[in-house]
Design a protein around this motif. Structure first.
Motif, PDB file in Angstrom:
ATOM      1  N   PRO A  74       1.126  35.030 -33.750  1.00 25.87           N
ATOM      2  CA  PRO A  74       2.450  34.431 -32.633  1.00 25.87           C
ATOM      3  C   PRO A  74       1.752  34.361 -31.191  1.00 25.87           C
ATOM      4  O   PRO A  74       0.916  35.132 -30.721  1.00 25.87           O
ATOM      5  N   LEU A  75       2.308  33.515 -30.588  1.00 25.35           N
ATOM      6  CA  LEU A  75       2.072  33.200 -29.140  1.00 25.35           C
ATOM      7  C   LEU A  75       2.870  34.104 -28.478  1.00 25.35           C
ATOM      8  O   LEU A  75       4.078  34.345 -28.608  1.00 25.35           O
ATOM      9  N   THR A  76       2.471  34.971 -27.470  1.00 24.80           N
ATOM     10  CA  THR A  76       3.324  36.019 -26.565  1.00 24.80           C
ATOM     11  C   THR A  76       2.937  35.703 -25.327  1.00 24.80           C
ATOM     12  O   THR A  76       1.814  35.694 -24.578  1.00 24.80           O
ATOM     13  N   ILE A  77       4.190  35.610 -24.586  1.00 26.57           N
ATOM     14  CA  ILE A  77       4.389  35.348 -23.036  1.00 26.57           C
ATOM     15  C   ILE A  77       4.725  36.710 -22.488  1.00 26.57           C
ATOM     16  O   ILE A  77       5.829  37.285 -23.060  1.00 26.57           O
ATOM     17  N   THR A  78       4.186  37.348 -21.581  1.00 28.08           N
ATOM     18  CA  THR A  78       4.601  38.524 -20.976  1.00 28.08           C
ATOM     19  C   THR A  78       4.864  38.214 -19.392  1.00 28.08           C
ATOM     20  O   THR A  78       4.191  37.730 -18.593  1.00 28.08           O
ATOM     21  N   LEU A  79       6.003  38.845 -19.263  1.00 28.90           N
ATOM     22  CA  LEU A  79       6.288  38.872 -17.905  1.00 28.90           C
ATOM     23  C   LEU A  79       6.281  40.409 -17.221  1.00 28.90           C
ATOM     24  O   LEU A  79       6.985  41.293 -17.751  1.00 28.90           O
ATOM     25  N   THR A  80       5.217  40.768 -16.377  1.00 24.13           N
ATOM     26  CA  THR A  80       4.997  42.309 -16.057  1.00 24.13           C
ATOM     27  C   THR A  80       6.147  42.431 -14.744  1.00 24.13           C
ATOM     28  O   THR A  80       6.646  41.719 -14.111  1.00 24.13           O
ATOM     29  N   PRO A  81       6.070  43.587 -14.409  1.00 24.68           N
ATOM     30  CA  PRO A  81       6.866  44.322 -13.366  1.00 24.68           C
ATOM     31  C   PRO A  81       6.654  43.778 -12.014  1.00 24.68           C
ATOM     32  O   PRO A  81       7.365  43.576 -11.375  1.00 24.68           O
ATOM     33  N   GLU A  82       5.197  43.326 -11.858  1.00 24.73           N
ATOM     34  CA  GLU A  82       4.762  42.769 -10.580  1.00 24.73           C
ATOM     35  C   GLU A  82       5.169  41.231 -10.522  1.00 24.73           C
ATOM     36  O   GLU A  82       4.882  40.515  -9.528  1.00 24.73           O
ATOM     37  N   ILE A 104      -1.480  24.376 -25.279  1.00 25.76           N
ATOM     38  CA  ILE A 104      -1.414  25.252 -26.316  1.00 25.76           C
ATOM     39  C   ILE A 104      -0.542  24.863 -27.594  1.00 25.76           C
ATOM     40  O   ILE A 104      -0.840  24.747 -28.780  1.00 25.76           O
ATOM     41  N   ALA A 105       0.864  24.306 -27.270  1.00 28.01           N
ATOM     42  CA  ALA A 105       1.521  23.411 -28.361  1.00 28.01           C
ATOM     43  C   ALA A 105       0.967  22.515 -28.995  1.00 28.01           C
ATOM     44  O   ALA A 105       1.240  22.362 -30.285  1.00 28.01           O
ATOM     45  N   ALA A 106       0.051  21.662 -28.194  1.00 22.07           N
ATOM     46  CA  ALA A 106      -0.613  20.702 -28.981  1.00 22.07           C
ATOM     47  C   ALA A 106      -1.605  21.052 -30.166  1.00 22.07           C
ATOM     48  O   ALA A 106      -1.870  20.405 -31.171  1.00 22.07           O
ATOM     49  N   GLU A 107      -2.014  22.288 -30.127  1.00 26.11           N
ATOM     50  CA  GLU A 107      -3.211  22.938 -31.171  1.00 26.11           C
ATOM     51  C   GLU A 107      -2.479  23.739 -32.019  1.00 26.11           C
ATOM     52  O   GLU A 107      -3.118  24.005 -32.999  1.00 26.11           O
ATOM     53  N   ARG A 108      -1.110  24.005 -32.047  1.00 30.08           N
ATOM     54  CA  ARG A 108      -0.487  24.815 -32.858  1.00 30.08           C
ATOM     55  C   ARG A 108       0.421  24.090 -33.948  1.00 30.08           C
ATOM     56  O   ARG A 108       0.997  23.143 -33.381  1.00 30.08           O
ATOM     57  N   ASP A 109       0.653  24.787 -34.850  1.00 31.22           N
ATOM     58  CA  ASP A 109       1.495  24.543 -36.002  1.00 31.22           C
ATOM     59  C   ASP A 109       2.990  24.785 -35.658  1.00 31.22           C
ATOM     60  O   ASP A 109       3.929  24.062 -35.848  1.00 31.22           O
ATOM     61  N   SER A 110       3.359  26.058 -35.245  1.00 28.51           N
ATOM     62  CA  SER A 110       4.635  26.506 -34.928  1.00 28.51           C
ATOM     63  C   SER A 110       4.810  26.359 -33.565  1.00 28.51           C
ATOM     64  O   SER A 110       4.105  26.413 -32.732  1.00 28.51           O
ATOM     65  N   THR A 111       6.274  26.211 -33.218  1.00 25.39           N
ATOM     66  CA  THR A 111       6.807  26.200 -31.791  1.00 25.39           C
ATOM     67  C   THR A 111       7.412  27.566 -31.816  1.00 25.39           C
ATOM     68  O   THR A 111       8.106  27.592 -30.640  1.00 25.39           O
ATOM     69  N   ARG A 112       7.119  28.550 -32.504  1.00 23.45           N
ATOM     70  CA  ARG A 112       7.611  29.867 -32.050  1.00 23.45           C
ATOM     71  C   ARG A 112       6.859  30.570 -31.164  1.00 23.45           C
ATOM     72  O   ARG A 112       5.427  30.601 -31.171  1.00 23.45           O
ATOM     73  N   GLY A 137       7.028  22.736 -24.852  1.00 18.11           N
ATOM     74  CA  GLY A 137       7.058  22.504 -26.286  1.00 18.11           C
ATOM     75  C   GLY A 137       7.519  23.592 -27.001  1.00 18.11           C
ATOM     76  O   GLY A 137       7.292  23.367 -28.407  1.00 18.11           O
ATOM     77  N   PHE A 138       7.752  24.654 -26.737  1.00 15.29           N
ATOM     78  CA  PHE A 138       8.279  25.794 -27.643  1.00 15.29           C
ATOM     79  C   PHE A 138       9.527  25.923 -27.642  1.00 15.29           C
ATOM     80  O   PHE A 138      10.284  26.102 -26.695  1.00 15.29           O
ATOM     81  N   ARG A 139      10.185  25.813 -28.777  1.00 16.45           N
ATOM     82  CA  ARG A 139      11.799  25.660 -28.930  1.00 16.45           C
ATOM     83  C   ARG A 139      12.541  26.897 -29.485  1.00 16.45           C
ATOM     84  O   ARG A 139      13.244  27.160 -29.655  1.00 16.45           O
ATOM     85  N   GLU A 140      11.364  27.689 -30.450  1.00 14.73           N
ATOM     86  CA  GLU A 140      11.763  28.764 -30.978  1.00 14.73           C
ATOM     87  C   GLU A 140      11.324  29.875 -30.080  1.00 14.73           C
ATOM     88  O   GLU A 140      10.110  30.463 -30.164  1.00 14.73           O
ATOM     89  N   ILE A 141      12.025  30.636 -29.294  1.00  8.54           N
ATOM     90  CA  ILE A 141      11.931  31.669 -28.125  1.00  8.54           C
ATOM     91  C   ILE A 141      12.369  32.972 -28.944  1.00  8.54           C
ATOM     92  O   ILE A 141      13.765  33.166 -28.979  1.00  8.54           O
ATOM     93  N   GLY A 142      11.666  33.782 -29.124  1.00 12.58           N
ATOM     94  CA  GLY A 142      12.019  35.368 -29.653  1.00 12.58           C
ATOM     95  C   GLY A 142      11.946  36.173 -28.574  1.00 12.58           C
ATOM     96  O   GLY A 142      10.777  36.429 -27.756  1.00 12.58           O
TER      97      GLY A 142
END
Length: 157
Positions: A74-82, A104-112, A137-142
């Protein structure tokens, strides 16, 4: 691991001497194998929790169930306290976020994608990143949270 000799006490023959009663044991000693396997098991049990994404943040608590897992990492995006935005463990300036996400979305199969945000981050900043994820390009955001938070139906934890 040496060879042990066992005596054949069931039958004694005369005239052959002591050497005829000794034969090599052909049993496998599995104790060292079990010891090594238990040590490896302990090592993997200790190391497995350390293999998660290593950006320290304080996730909010919730009572929601976990999402099902998938084959692709899974691709993970993190927002830090800073206020830093990180893709996996790499810091990315906010201006470069959408082009990097599109690449990144162009290289991946999943949009999650999984969004991890510190509990002290303002809601507006989280929504900006979610908008950038959608534009990238990421439509499924968890949204990632810690389990065991308060339930809103009054049944406790």
């Amino acid at each position: 691991m040496g060879v042990s000799l066992a005596t054949n006490s069931g039958s004694r023959r005369r005239g052959r001497g002591r050497r005829a009663n000794l034969r090599p044991m052909s049993e496998i000693n599995v104790t060292p194998f079990v010891d090594v396997m238990l040590c490896l098991l302990i090592i993997f049990m200790v190391a497995a929790p350390l293999m998660t994404v290593g950006v320290p943040i304080d996730l909010p608590d919730t009572s929601a169930e976990a999402l099902p897992s998938e084959e692709e990492e899974p691709l993970t995006i993190t927002l830090t306290p800073e206020g830093e935005v990180m893709i996996q463990t790499t810091a990315v300036p906010m201006g470069d976020l959408i082009p990097r996400l599109q690449a990144i979305a162009a290289e991946r199969d999943s949009t999650r994608v999984f969004l991890r945000a510190d509990g002290t981050i303002p809601y507006e900043d989280v929504m900006r990143v979610m908008g950038a994820l959608n534009a990238g390009g990421f439509r499924e955001i968890g949204l990632v949270t810690d389990a065991g938070g308060p339930r809103l139906d009054g049944t406790g934890q």
